[in-house]
Design a protein around this motif. Structure first.
Motif, PDB file in Angstrom:
ATOM      1  N   SER A   1       8.073 -36.706   0.053  1.00  0.00           N
ATOM      2  CA  SER A   1       6.931 -37.605   0.228  1.00  0.00           C
ATOM      3  C   SER A   1       7.219 -38.668   1.290  1.00  0.00           C
ATOM      4  O   SER A   1       6.363 -38.986   2.118  1.00  0.00           O
TER       5      SER A   1
ATOM      6  N   LEU B   1       7.087 -37.144   4.715  1.00  0.00           N
ATOM      7  CA  LEU B   1       5.700 -36.930   5.130  1.00  0.00           C
ATOM      8  C   LEU B   1       5.069 -38.224   5.589  1.00  0.00           C
ATOM      9  O   LEU B   1       4.401 -38.293   6.625  1.00  0.00           O
TER      10      LEU B   1
ATOM     11  N   VAL C   1       0.379 -30.634   2.889  1.00  0.00           N
ATOM     12  CA  VAL C   1       1.153 -31.309   3.943  1.00  0.00           C
ATOM     13  C   VAL C   1       0.751 -30.757   5.308  1.00  0.00           C
ATOM     14  O   VAL C   1       0.574 -31.498   6.278  1.00  0.00           O
TER      15      VAL C   1
END
Lengths: 238, 61
Positions: free
Chosen positions: A147, A150, B10
């Motif tokens: 996370s 990202l 993503v």
């Protein structure tokens, strides 16, 4: 109530970000950008770089020597910026025609002042008050793997968008370009934030097939648009 | 399957970023229609990435 995963930055890292980032932005929009023009004198470029060095050293120095750091990061930095503007002379005129850039630069300087204002009130503090009272707050759950990476990638993309906004030079479209750059950066960051926080929760609450089905209509539209784009390109190439 | 959804979402966010970058480059190159095209695609892809994660029955496609 669902647990909200949190990532804690240390107080020192938070302080560095608060005082360094606004100054960097203000420096870039109001000093570095005019100094990068082809008719800017070398002396102006030198003071521009020295201003950045003063800001960086001053920001880091506040961690150990708040007063000296503030003197360097505020006073010396600001004086070098003023010297750059004086040395630029006529080369600074391009800022007069870039209203949005000037406005955003002004906002950057305001945030710079607010950020350094917090250094004065916190001189001598070594920890957050809440830590001292509660002994630290541990997160109730953790972020899904990847996370942070990202979110880091999204920050890089958002910065690229903001920089690309300056590439729109047509007077009638320059404001539109800045608006698109800022709006898309914000949208990306919001989406990445939701993704970073929501990935773990979503995996537990909904079946994968249901998740895919919820976006089928949008994805179909994207595929159709991409097909139209390919067709347009092929026809235009004939 | 959950990992696949992860990768897809993503990928969508990064794809949306690429679309927005393409839109701004097109705007800078005076290709307004192309800029609008990439903006629309980027917005749809980004919205899809967020919708993929929405839990509960409130998701609208």
């Amino acid at each position: 109530m669902a647990a909200i995963p949190t990532v804690r930055l240390s107080p020192r890292a938070t302080r560095l970000v608060n005082i360094g980032l606004p100054g960097l932005y203000a420096w870039y929009t109001t000093v570095a950008w005019p100094a990068a023009s082809t008719d800017a004198p070398t002396s102006a470029r030198l003071t521009c770089v020295l201003a950045l060095v003063a800001l960086a050293i001053g920001a880091v120095s506040t961690l150990t020597h708040p007063r000296a750091g503030a003197a360097l990061g505020v006073l010396v930095f600001f004086l070098l910026c003023v010297a750059t503007w004086l040395l630029l002379g006529d080369a600074l005129d391009r800022m007069r025609h870039e209203t949005l850039a000037s406005t955003l630069g002004g906002v950057g300087w305001a945030l710079f002042a607010l950020g350094w204002g917090s250094v004065r009130s916190r001189a001598g503090d070594t920890a957050e008050p809440l830590d001292a009272i509660a002994g630290g707050l541990a997160p109730r759950s953790r972020l899904a793997r990847g996370s942070l990476a990202l979110f880091g990638l999204t920050i890089v993309a958002s910065c690229a968008l903001v920089f690309l906004g300056w590439s729109v030079v047509r007077p009638a479209h320059a404001v539109l370009g800045q608006t698109v750059a800022v709006a898309s950066s914000v949208a990306l960051l919001l989406a990445a934030g939701r993704l970073a926080v929501g990935r773990l929760q979503s995996q537990r609450s909904r079946p994968a097939s249901s998740q895919l089905w919820s976006v089928a209509r949008k994805l179909t539209l994207v595929v159709v648009l991409l097909g139209i784009g390919v067709l347009w390109t092929l026809l235009g190439g004939l | 399957m959950a990992a696949l959804i992860d990768v897809i979402s993503v990928g969508f966010v990064l794809g949306a970023a690429a679309c927005f970058i393409a839109a701004l480059r097109a705007l800078g190159a005076r290709e307004d229609l192309a800029a609008l095209y990439w903006l629309v695609i980027g917005a749809l892809v980004l919205r899809s990435a967020v919708d993929l994660l929405r839990s509960g029955s409130g998701a609208r496609s």
